[in-house]
Scaffold this motif. Sequence first.
Motif, PDB file in Angstrom:
ATOM      1  N   ALA A 121     -21.166  -2.245   9.459  1.00 41.56           N
ATOM      2  CA  ALA A 121     -19.868  -1.664   9.104  1.00 41.56           C
ATOM      3  C   ALA A 121     -19.648  -0.333   9.809  1.00 41.56           C
ATOM      4  O   ALA A 121     -20.582   0.459   9.966  1.00 41.56           O
ATOM      5  CB  ALA A 121     -19.766  -1.480   7.594  1.00 41.56           C
ATOM      6  N   ARG A 122     -18.412  -0.115  10.231  1.00 38.10           N
ATOM      7  CA  ARG A 122     -18.016   1.161  10.825  1.00 38.10           C
ATOM      8  C   ARG A 122     -16.852   1.728  10.039  1.00 38.10           C
ATOM      9  O   ARG A 122     -15.909   1.027   9.677  1.00 38.10           O
ATOM     10  CB  ARG A 122     -17.582   0.966  12.285  1.00 38.10           C
ATOM     11  N   SER A 123     -16.913   3.023   9.782  1.00 38.08           N
ATOM     12  CA  SER A 123     -15.827   3.684   9.071  1.00 38.08           C
ATOM     13  C   SER A 123     -14.604   3.802   9.969  1.00 38.08           C
ATOM     14  O   SER A 123     -14.722   4.101  11.159  1.00 38.08           O
ATOM     15  CB  SER A 123     -16.279   5.070   8.614  1.00 38.08           C
ATOM     16  N   GLN A 124     -13.416   3.541   9.409  1.00 38.01           N
ATOM     17  CA  GLN A 124     -12.167   3.704  10.143  1.00 38.01           C
ATOM     18  C   GLN A 124     -11.437   4.924   9.600  1.00 38.01           C
ATOM     19  O   GLN A 124     -10.934   4.916   8.483  1.00 38.01           O
ATOM     20  CB  GLN A 124     -11.288   2.465   9.988  1.00 38.01           C
ATOM     21  N   THR A 125     -11.428   5.994  10.371  1.00 36.93           N
ATOM     22  CA  THR A 125     -10.777   7.220   9.916  1.00 36.93           C
ATOM     23  C   THR A 125      -9.270   7.106  10.049  1.00 36.93           C
ATOM     24  O   THR A 125      -8.742   6.394  10.909  1.00 36.93           O
ATOM     25  CB  THR A 125     -11.268   8.438  10.725  1.00 36.93           C
ATOM     26  N   LEU A 126      -8.563   7.817   9.201  1.00 41.00           N
ATOM     27  CA  LEU A 126      -7.107   7.873   9.221  1.00 41.00           C
ATOM     28  C   LEU A 126      -6.651   9.257   9.649  1.00 41.00           C
ATOM     29  O   LEU A 126      -7.334  10.253   9.377  1.00 41.00           O
ATOM     30  CB  LEU A 126      -6.544   7.546   7.825  1.00 41.00           C
ATOM     31  N   PRO A 127      -5.508   9.354  10.316  1.00 42.44           N
ATOM     32  CA  PRO A 127      -5.012  10.654  10.771  1.00 42.44           C
ATOM     33  C   PRO A 127      -4.402  11.457   9.625  1.00 42.44           C
ATOM     34  O   PRO A 127      -3.188  11.685   9.555  1.00 42.44           O
ATOM     35  CB  PRO A 127      -3.958  10.261  11.818  1.00 42.44           C
ATOM     36  N   THR A 128      -5.260  11.872   8.709  1.00 42.72           N
ATOM     37  CA  THR A 128      -4.817  12.657   7.554  1.00 42.72           C
ATOM     38  C   THR A 128      -5.838  13.744   7.269  1.00 42.72           C
ATOM     39  O   THR A 128      -6.923  13.782   7.849  1.00 42.72           O
ATOM     40  CB  THR A 128      -4.680  11.778   6.298  1.00 42.72           C
ATOM     41  N   SER A 129      -5.478  14.590   6.316  1.00 40.33           N
ATOM     42  CA  SER A 129      -6.413  15.629   5.885  1.00 40.33           C
ATOM     43  C   SER A 129      -7.477  15.064   4.952  1.00 40.33           C
ATOM     44  O   SER A 129      -8.442  15.752   4.615  1.00 40.33           O
ATOM     45  CB  SER A 129      -5.645  16.746   5.165  1.00 40.33           C
ATOM     46  N   ALA A 130      -7.296  13.808   4.520  1.00 46.10           N
ATOM     47  CA  ALA A 130      -8.266  13.156   3.639  1.00 46.10           C
ATOM     48  C   ALA A 130      -8.631  11.797   4.220  1.00 46.10           C
ATOM     49  O   ALA A 130      -8.189  10.752   3.731  1.00 46.10           O
ATOM     50  CB  ALA A 130      -7.685  13.006   2.239  1.00 46.10           C
ATOM     51  N   PRO A 131      -9.426  11.772   5.302  1.00 45.82           N
ATOM     52  CA  PRO A 131      -9.750  10.506   5.982  1.00 45.82           C
ATOM     53  C   PRO A 131     -10.525   9.514   5.127  1.00 45.82           C
ATOM     54  O   PRO A 131     -10.566   8.325   5.443  1.00 45.82           O
ATOM     55  CB  PRO A 131     -10.582  10.963   7.182  1.00 45.82           C
ATOM     56  N   ASP A 132     -11.147   9.980   4.051  1.00 47.57           N
ATOM     57  CA  ASP A 132     -11.892   9.078   3.170  1.00 47.57           C
ATOM     58  C   ASP A 132     -11.131   8.818   1.872  1.00 47.57           C
ATOM     59  O   ASP A 132     -11.719   8.552   0.825  1.00 47.57           O
ATOM     60  CB  ASP A 132     -13.277   9.630   2.867  1.00 47.57           C
ATOM     61  N   ALA A 133      -9.798   8.864   1.933  1.00 48.35           N
ATOM     62  CA  ALA A 133      -8.980   8.603   0.748  1.00 48.35           C
ATOM     63  C   ALA A 133      -9.169   7.161   0.279  1.00 48.35           C
ATOM     64  O   ALA A 133      -9.507   6.264   1.061  1.00 48.35           O
ATOM     65  CB  ALA A 133      -7.514   8.857   1.064  1.00 48.35           C
ATOM     66  N   SER A 134      -8.928   6.937  -0.988  1.00 48.01           N
ATOM     67  CA  SER A 134      -9.037   5.598  -1.556  1.00 48.01           C
ATOM     68  C   SER A 134      -7.996   4.672  -0.929  1.00 48.01           C
ATOM     69  O   SER A 134      -6.814   5.000  -0.844  1.00 48.01           O
ATOM     70  CB  SER A 134      -8.817   5.673  -3.075  1.00 48.01           C
ATOM     71  N   ILE A 135      -8.450   3.497  -0.463  1.00 48.57           N
ATOM     72  CA  ILE A 135      -7.557   2.531   0.183  1.00 48.57           C
ATOM     73  C   ILE A 135      -7.008   1.580  -0.880  1.00 48.57           C
ATOM     74  O   ILE A 135      -7.766   0.878  -1.553  1.00 48.57           O
ATOM     75  CB  ILE A 135      -8.295   1.742   1.278  1.00 48.57           C
ATOM     76  N   THR A 136      -5.686   1.555  -1.016  1.00 45.47           N
ATOM     77  CA  THR A 136      -5.044   0.787  -2.076  1.00 45.47           C
ATOM     78  C   THR A 136      -4.571  -0.588  -1.627  1.00 45.47           C
ATOM     79  O   THR A 136      -4.370  -1.474  -2.457  1.00 45.47           O
ATOM     80  CB  THR A 136      -3.845   1.562  -2.640  1.00 45.47           C
ATOM     81  N   THR A 137      -4.366  -0.786  -0.317  1.00 43.79           N
ATOM     82  CA  THR A 137      -3.927  -2.086   0.171  1.00 43.79           C
ATOM     83  C   THR A 137      -4.318  -2.261   1.630  1.00 43.79           C
ATOM     84  O   THR A 137      -4.431  -1.280   2.379  1.00 43.79           O
ATOM     85  CB  THR A 137      -2.404  -2.261  -0.003  1.00 43.79           C
ATOM     86  N   LEU A 138      -4.555  -3.498   2.024  1.00 46.48           N
ATOM     87  CA  LEU A 138      -4.896  -3.879   3.394  1.00 46.48           C
ATOM     88  C   LEU A 138      -4.259  -5.226   3.687  1.00 46.48           C
ATOM     89  O   LEU A 138      -4.397  -6.163   2.896  1.00 46.48           O
ATOM     90  CB  LEU A 138      -6.411  -4.016   3.561  1.00 46.48           C
ATOM     91  N   PHE A 139      -3.569  -5.359   4.810  1.00 43.67           N
ATOM     92  CA  PHE A 139      -3.013  -6.657   5.189  1.00 43.67           C
ATOM     93  C   PHE A 139      -2.694  -6.655   6.673  1.00 43.67           C
ATOM     94  O   PHE A 139      -2.622  -5.606   7.315  1.00 43.67           O
ATOM     95  CB  PHE A 139      -1.766  -6.987   4.364  1.00 43.67           C
ATOM     96  N   GLN A 140      -2.494  -7.850   7.227  1.00 44.55           N
ATOM     97  CA  GLN A 140      -2.195  -8.022   8.643  1.00 44.55           C
ATOM     98  C   GLN A 140      -0.772  -8.553   8.791  1.00 44.55           C
ATOM     99  O   GLN A 140      -0.366  -9.460   8.055  1.00 44.55           O
ATOM    100  CB  GLN A 140      -3.191  -8.978   9.284  1.00 44.55           C
ATOM    101  N   ASP A 141      -0.003  -7.999   9.740  1.00 41.48           N
ATOM    102  CA  ASP A 141       1.372  -8.457   9.928  1.00 41.48           C
ATOM    103  C   ASP A 141       1.439  -9.560  10.992  1.00 41.48           C
ATOM    104  O   ASP A 141       0.417  -9.999  11.533  1.00 41.48           O
ATOM    105  CB  ASP A 141       2.311  -7.284  10.253  1.00 41.48           C
TER     106      ASP A 141
END
Length: 338
Positions: free
Chosen positions: A90-110
């Motif tokens: 597993a690799r961590s996927q950082t987000l462009p925010t001040s809280a890159p380890d924020a709780s992920i509430t949803t994931l889906f593919q378009d």
Amino acid sequence: MGLLLLAGSLPLRAQTRYPVAGNEKPVALLQQKKDTYLVTQQSVFRLEHKQFVRKYQSTAPIQCAVSTDTVLWLGTQRGAMRLNTHHFKARSQTLPTSAPDASITTLFQDATGSVWLGAAGEGAFCYAQGAVRKELSIPSVNTGLATADSSVWIGTNIGLNRWHRQQWTRYNEEGVANHEIPDNIVEKLLLDTKGNLWVFMSAGISVFSGDAQQQAAEHLPTVTFIGKPGNEVYSVAYLNGLGHVFATAMGLLLLPAEPAGHFESLEPTTDQVAPKQLLVPLPSSVAGTPKASSAQLIRVDEKQRVWLASAGEVSVWTAKAFHHLLPPKAAPTLRAQK
């Protein structure tokens, strides 16, 4: 108007039963090419030689998951992970925010293959071509999914947002431009196997079927609850010739198919309680698979087999078995809710 199931039960046997180690709450049943994965709150299992084998264990509770060609995306309480299904690293996927380890509430593919993520307190993001960009700044993202018309739907505490044809449309309680839903707090979005979008809110449940724009203008079919007030609906699927099966905290509930395949039994938003016969029961106890009635995930595959996942078990049912759940000319009892 409420939808309530009442009735007795019939014995029924699953085609296949797979015990799953750990007795963990199921999060997602995913298909990747020929492989089937079960994601639970702590683990990722793959179906191998008629058993689910644990391939990965997460250090943070998993809340959502989605599958792409070679990667399983896991949304945890401490950020997003990309799990390679060749070596299960597993690799961590950082987000462009001040809280890159924020709780992920949803994931889906378009429809384009891009992966969307909702992060608590941070908004909605899209991963495409190796980069993550922010798409929606509303912090309270609770849920999301994509539909076959290339729409992306994001549920928040201030309404339902739809990305379609390069623009956002907001559905809310105030009903701007006829885009009205019963409540602004959108808690969960579910997509059934017939392409209908179920919108679960704190004050009602609405259904988008067909063209969302046209249907919104004509008022959405809406009920206040399914089963009883406070009953949580985990997942929903449509079975040809039978109807919609809901996996809920009350057990498995069936909304029979309408003759024309639509939602004539569901009324537009109203304060009136209609004493209509809407729901009929599925078994509360199932022979040989006692956990099936407490399933939290339901999925229908290309062979119309029904997969049910509960804590500690996955069972698979033939379409024929489900079609024979109810006796001929069954007349279930309806209780109107106030």
